[in-house]
Design an enzyme around this catalytic site. Structure first.
Site, PDB file in Angstrom:
ATOM      1  N   THR A  49       0.901  -6.421 -11.314  1.00  9.88           N
ATOM      2  CA  THR A  49       2.195  -7.251 -12.698  1.00  9.88           C
ATOM      3  C   THR A  49       3.520  -7.358 -11.727  1.00  9.88           C
ATOM      4  O   THR A  49       4.301  -8.364 -12.497  1.00  9.88           O
ATOM      5  CB  THR A  49       2.365  -7.170 -14.016  1.00  9.88           C
ATOM      6  OG1 THR A  49       3.286  -5.766 -13.952  1.00  9.88           O
ATOM      7  CG2 THR A  49       0.585  -7.038 -15.165  1.00  9.88           C
ATOM      8  N   ASP A  88       3.749   1.827  -5.614  1.00 10.15           N
ATOM      9  CA  ASP A  88       3.375   3.021  -5.455  1.00 10.15           C
ATOM     10  C   ASP A  88       4.271   3.341  -4.209  1.00 10.15           C
ATOM     11  O   ASP A  88       3.689   4.343  -3.971  1.00 10.15           O
ATOM     12  CB  ASP A  88       2.948   1.898  -4.570  1.00 10.15           C
ATOM     13  CG  ASP A  88       1.534   2.764  -3.348  1.00 10.15           C
ATOM     14  OD1 ASP A  88       1.095   1.493  -3.030  1.00 10.15           O
ATOM     15  OD2 ASP A  88       0.994   3.264  -3.576  1.00 10.15           O
TER      16      ASP A  88
HETATM   17  N1  APR Z   1       6.965   3.289 -13.000  1.00 10.02           N
HETATM   18  C1  APR Z   1       6.255   2.383 -13.741  1.00 10.02           C
HETATM   19  N2  APR Z   1       5.624   1.459 -13.432  1.00 10.02           N
HETATM   20  C2  APR Z   1       6.319   1.038 -11.681  1.00 10.02           C
HETATM   21  C3  APR Z   1       7.018   2.005 -11.715  1.00 10.02           C
HETATM   22  C4  APR Z   1       7.464   2.875 -12.032  1.00 10.02           C
HETATM   23  N3  APR Z   1       8.487   3.554 -10.698  1.00 10.02           N
HETATM   24  N4  APR Z   1       7.777   0.971 -10.357  1.00 10.02           N
HETATM   25  C5  APR Z   1       7.373  -0.303 -10.494  1.00 10.02           C
HETATM   26  N5  APR Z   1       6.993  -0.034 -11.772  1.00 10.02           N
HETATM   27  C6  APR Z   1       5.884  -1.211 -12.342  1.00 10.02           C
HETATM   28  C7  APR Z   1       6.767  -2.997 -12.027  1.00 10.02           C
HETATM   29  O1  APR Z   1       7.858  -3.196 -12.717  1.00 10.02           O
HETATM   30  C8  APR Z   1       4.943  -3.440 -12.624  1.00 10.02           C
HETATM   31  O2  APR Z   1       5.147  -3.888 -14.136  1.00 10.02           O
HETATM   32  O3  APR Z   1       4.653  -1.443 -12.068  1.00 10.02           O
HETATM   33  C9  APR Z   1       4.137  -2.737 -12.032  1.00 10.02           C
HETATM   34  C10 APR Z   1       3.157  -3.555 -11.244  1.00 10.02           C
HETATM   35  O4  APR Z   1       3.823  -3.874 -10.018  1.00 10.02           O
HETATM   36  P1  APR Z   1       3.883  -3.453  -8.829  1.00 10.02           P
HETATM   37  O5  APR Z   1       4.071  -2.028  -8.119  1.00 10.02           O
HETATM   38  O6  APR Z   1       4.356  -4.210  -7.495  1.00 10.02           O
HETATM   39  O7  APR Z   1       1.879  -3.374  -8.357  1.00 10.02           O
HETATM   40  P2  APR Z   1       1.449  -4.662  -8.042  1.00 10.02           P
HETATM   41  O8  APR Z   1       1.788  -6.175  -8.739  1.00 10.02           O
HETATM   42  O9  APR Z   1      -0.206  -4.337  -8.637  1.00 10.02           O
HETATM   43  O10 APR Z   1       1.420  -4.983  -6.464  1.00 10.02           O
HETATM   44  C11 APR Z   1       0.513  -3.984  -5.627  1.00 10.02           C
HETATM   45  O11 APR Z   1       2.467  -3.647  -4.224  1.00 10.02           O
HETATM   46  O12 APR Z   1       3.795  -1.938  -3.797  1.00 10.02           O
HETATM   47  C12 APR Z   1       2.975  -2.769  -3.517  1.00 10.02           C
HETATM   48  O13 APR Z   1       1.090  -1.334  -2.550  1.00 10.02           O
HETATM   49  C13 APR Z   1       1.549  -1.753  -3.527  1.00 10.02           C
HETATM   50  O14 APR Z   1       0.751  -3.891  -2.205  1.00 10.02           O
HETATM   51  C14 APR Z   1       0.913  -3.182  -2.789  1.00 10.02           C
HETATM   52  C15 APR Z   1       1.414  -4.191  -4.111  1.00 10.02           C
END
Ligand code: APR
Length: 173
Positions: free
Chosen positions: A122, A34
């Site tokens: 994840t 995000d």
């Molecule tokens: N590109 C692709 N995947 C990514 C990137 C990127 N630039 N950055 C992180 N990821 C991966 C992480 O390594 C993980 O495998 O995205 C996946 C989802 O992790 P999160 O971003 O932490 O999302 P999630 O687990 O769904 O949690 C969502 O986290 O960032 C906050 O605002 C968001 O509150 C929400 C929560």
């Protein structure tokens, strides 16, 4: 025929029609993917998400909303909210599957033909990667008959563990 593939990399650099953001229900950005998407898109994305949040009151887990892509290489960003992992008995698999299906249906409505997903839930939300990958691939395959216009779905993995999981799932068709 829709091509499904897994790549290792940063979703903000993937040139597809639409990328999917793993957002939270408030839609106002966060960490993880995000945060990366908002940083790469620029301030216009947050402004639009603020407007969407105001109009819709946020986005419940399992649902999806769409915004423009701004400075990203994609046309649109589909913001979906994954479930927080609570052990698997609180409807997490169904809600995670809904993220993938609703995102594809919305992509179709927006006329998008190629879509990239991160590994939703994840990271911060703690969903076990192997269970999430199985649910993601199953949900995408189940939704394909509803979205014949979508020609390519890319699972963008940010770590090798996720990448290997998706490769194995996609090889064992
Ligand atoms: N590109 C692709 N995947 C990514 C990137 C990127 N630039 N950055 C992180 N990821 C991966 C992480 O390594 C993980 O495998 O995205 C996946 C989802 O992790 P999160 O971003 O932490 O999302 P999630 O687990 O769904 O949690 C969502 O986290 O960032 C906050 O605002 C968001 O509150 C929400 C929560």
């Amino acid at each position: 025929m829709t091509v499904l593939e897994a790549v290792l990399g940063d979703i903000t650099k993937v040139a597809v029609d639409g990328i999917v953001n793993a957002a939270n229900s408030g839609l106002l950005g966060g960490g993880g993917v995000d945060g990366a998407i908002h940083r790469a898109a620029g301030p216009g994305l947050l402004a639009e998400c603020r407007d969407i949040a105001r109009r819709l009151g946020g986005c419940p887990a399992g649902e999806a909303v769409v915004s423009a892509g701004y400075n990203l290489p994609c046309k649109k960003v589909i913001h979906t909210v994954g479930p927080v992992w609570r052990g698997g008995g609180a409807g997490e698999p169904e809600r995670l599957g809904s993220c993938y299906r609703k995102s594809l249906l919305l992509a179709r409505e927006e006329g998008l033909e190629t879509v990239a997903f991160p590994n939703i839930s994840t990271g911060v939300y703690g969903y076990p990667k192997d269970l999430a990958a199985e649910t993601a691939v199953r949900a995408v395959k189940a939704a394909l008959p509803e979205v014949p216009e979508i020609t390519r779905v890319v699972f963008v993995c940010f770590d090798m563990e996720n990448y290997r999981l998706y490769q194995n799932l996609l090889e064992n068709r």
